[in-house]
Scaffold this active site. Structure first.
Site: not given
Ligand code: NCD
Length: 261
Positions: A11-12, A42, A64, A91
């Site tokens: 999703r993100t 590396k 991320r 997040h």
């Molecule tokens: C979450 C995340 O990656 O922190 N998902 C998201 O971004 N929608 C939740 C999770 O991984 O549990």
């Protein structure tokens, strides 16, 4: 925009990239498995990697990272960096879309009673959303988790500082029936979490009968056993509809504000 993901995401990453497309911008580079397929293997540091990519002149990074707080090292970077999740840390864009989804249903962000269920300790979405809700008046938070996965001392201190009342509970059955939202989360197995009796933290159709017709159910997804598909058709379930859709809208708004002003 460059999206650089050291941890898996559906999703993100998809919503950030689609948001940028819809705004008329471009994704000039996108890596899904940065840990496996970039120069990290590396031994390159995050700082070096982002410094190098910055020379290709993106207007924004969406990153991320797998280490909690790891993105702090890039704090003074000249190109804007959006944290798309850092380990068990934060997040923030998820918190924005979650808050907006709650607002759509309550028409206010004051006097809210919100429950978080599951792996509170390692779920970064819980941390960010709690802190955002704490900015509003008379927030009450319920953290439902086994003792070893309860809220960190830091989050409890944050609640005290912002005069948020909170309760630590051991089962969903201890929640008040007229709560505004129940925010379900999965067990973060990749961070070593384990729940012995998941039934205490599982939302069943039977439990849904107890909650008010205005109690909405959210989940950042992906879900595991804690949120059975039998809940999906309940009109109060927002995790596969409004919540996901708002992810696109909020990220479009965020990128627009950041880049187009
Ligand atoms: C979450 C995340 O990656 O922190 N998902 C998201 O971004 N929608 C939740 C999770 O991984 O549990």
């Amino acid at each position: 925009m460059i999206t650089f993901f050291y941890e898996p995401s559906t999703r993100t990453r998809a919503s950030f990239e689609i948001a940028m497309h819809y705004l008329g911008g471009q994704i000039v580079f996108s890596t899904e498995n940065a840990k496996e397929f970039s120069s990290v293997t590396k031994g390159e540091t995050l700082q070096d990697t982002i410094q190098v990519l910055s020379n290709y002149q993106p207007d924004v990074f969406v990153i991320r990272y797998h280490q909690t707080g790891g993105l702090q090292a890039l704090r003074s970077h000249t190109i804007p960096i959006i944290n798309a999740g850092d380990g068990a840390g934060e997040h923030p864009s998820q918190a924005l879309l979650d808050t907006y989804t709650i607002y759509q249903h309550t028409q206010t962000l004051d006097n809210l009673h919100i429950a978080f269920v599951g792996d509170i300790k390692n779920g970064r979405t819980v941390s960010s959303l709690s802190k955002l809700l704490a900015q509003y008046k008379n927030t009450t938070l319920y953290f439902v988790a086994p003792t070893h996965l309860q809220t960190s001392q830091d989050l409890q201190k944050y609640c005290h500082k912002h005069k948020v009342s909170y309760k630590l509970l051991h089962t969903i059955d201890d929640l008040p029936h007229d709560i505004h939202a129940i925010y379900m989360t999965r067990t973060q197995k990749e961070r070593g979490s384990h729940i012995d009796d998941l039934s205490l933290y599982t939302l069943t159709p039977q439990r849904m009968q107890y909650f008010s017709k205005d109690t909405i159910v959210l989940h950042p997804l992906p879900r595991n056993g804690e949120l059975p598909t039998s809940i999906d058709t309940d009109p109060r379930a927002k995790y596969l509809t409004d919540q996901v859709h708002n992810g696109l809208l909020i990220r479009m708004a965020l990128l627009y504000k950041l880049l187009y002003k």
